[in-house]
Design an enzyme around this catalytic site. Structure first.
Site, mmCIF file in Angstrom:
data_model
loop_
_atom_site.group_PDB
_atom_site.id
_atom_site.type_symbol
_atom_site.label_atom_id
_atom_site.label_comp_id
_atom_site.label_asym_id
_atom_site.label_seq_id
_atom_site.Cartn_x
_atom_site.Cartn_y
_atom_site.Cartn_z
ATOM 1 N N CYS A 179 3.291 7.446 6.329
ATOM 2 C CA CYS A 179 4.461 7.910 5.574
ATOM 3 C C CYS A 179 4.177 7.857 4.064
ATOM 4 O O CYS A 179 3.395 8.648 3.566
ATOM 5 C CB CYS A 179 5.719 7.142 5.977
ATOM 6 S SG CYS A 179 7.240 7.976 5.473
ATOM 7 N N HIS B 84 5.894 6.858 11.283
ATOM 8 C CA HIS B 84 5.751 5.396 11.301
ATOM 9 C C HIS B 84 5.317 4.931 12.684
ATOM 10 O O HIS B 84 6.163 4.596 13.520
ATOM 11 C CB HIS B 84 7.083 4.734 10.958
ATOM 12 C CG HIS B 84 7.512 4.895 9.539
ATOM 13 N ND1 HIS B 84 7.157 4.006 8.551
ATOM 14 C CD2 HIS B 84 8.256 5.841 8.941
ATOM 15 C CE1 HIS B 84 7.672 4.394 7.404
ATOM 16 N NE2 HIS B 84 8.341 5.515 7.612
ATOM 17 N N GLU C 131 4.131 2.156 13.417
ATOM 18 C CA GLU C 131 4.401 0.723 13.524
ATOM 19 C C GLU C 131 5.827 0.415 13.978
ATOM 20 O O GLU C 131 6.145 -0.734 14.281
ATOM 21 C CB GLU C 131 4.095 0.033 12.186
ATOM 22 C CG GLU C 131 5.135 0.203 11.104
ATOM 23 C CD GLU C 131 5.138 1.551 10.377
ATOM 24 O OE1 GLU C 131 5.916 1.695 9.413
ATOM 25 O OE2 GLU C 131 4.375 2.468 10.772
#
Length: 190
Positions: A78, A169, A171
């Site tokens: 990002c 993202h 994560e």
């Protein structure tokens, strides 16, 4: 294998967790001298202008350029994608200027236009869950850049040698395959 996560702003703990799930030791990076102890680094999402300012304040621009010059892998997600890019649409200067791409900030809209989707990623067998939050878009890639994924015909993940970027993202899911992909890049680079 020790992988750093640049801890100036953004989803640091989430990346540390995913690196652990993928089989590496995640290390919080707050000082430039820590870069010599790691095999690769993740530059997380957050706010790219803020991250860029903090990188300048704490000496990370030159330090990360030197890290990259050693062909140590860097994974930008990002805002991290924006930080790694050579060119930012509508801005006179980029941050690290490492990867031969042009990016558009907030290309997918504001916070309320955030969304999740399944993406096919070149090099990963099954689709990956991707979370887009005020996400950037890769508008152009240079000849040495491999497009890894698109969404509605627009580039959202790419690789150039030891550099990996994603608009989304990885994560913020329980799927560590993007991090595992990055760890394979680190193994290749050693």
């Amino acid at each position: 294998m020790k992988i750093g996560v640049l801890a100036l702003q953004g989803a640091v703990a989430e990346h540390i967790r995913m690196l652990g799930l993928a089989g590496a030791e995640g290390v919080v990076i707050k000082r430039t001298e820590q870069l010599q102890d790691i095999d690769g680094i993740v530059i997380p999402g957050g706010e790219s202008t803020t991250i860029g300012k903090l990188m300048r304040t704490y000496g990370f621009i030159d330090a990360l350029r030197e890290f990259s010059a050693q062909k140590k892998p860097i994974f930008g997600t990002c805002a991290g994608l924006i930080v790694v890019a050579d060119r930012i649409a509508g801005q006179p200067e980029a941050h690290l200027q490492l990867m031969d791409i042009t990016v558009a900030r907030n290309a997918f809209g504001r916070q309320r236009e955030s969304f999740e989707t399944e993406l096919a990623i070149d090099g990963i067998d099954e689709k990956v869950r991707a979370v887009f939050i005020r996400a950037p878009l890769i508008e152009e890639v240079g000849p040495g850049v491999q497009v890894l994924s698109t969404y509605n015909g627009q580039i959202v993940a790419a690789r150039e040698g030891h550099l990996l970027v994603a608009s989304f993202h990885p994560e913020l899911t329980d799927d560590c395959r993007m991090h595992a992909y990055f760890l394979e890049m680190v193994k290749e680079s050693r």
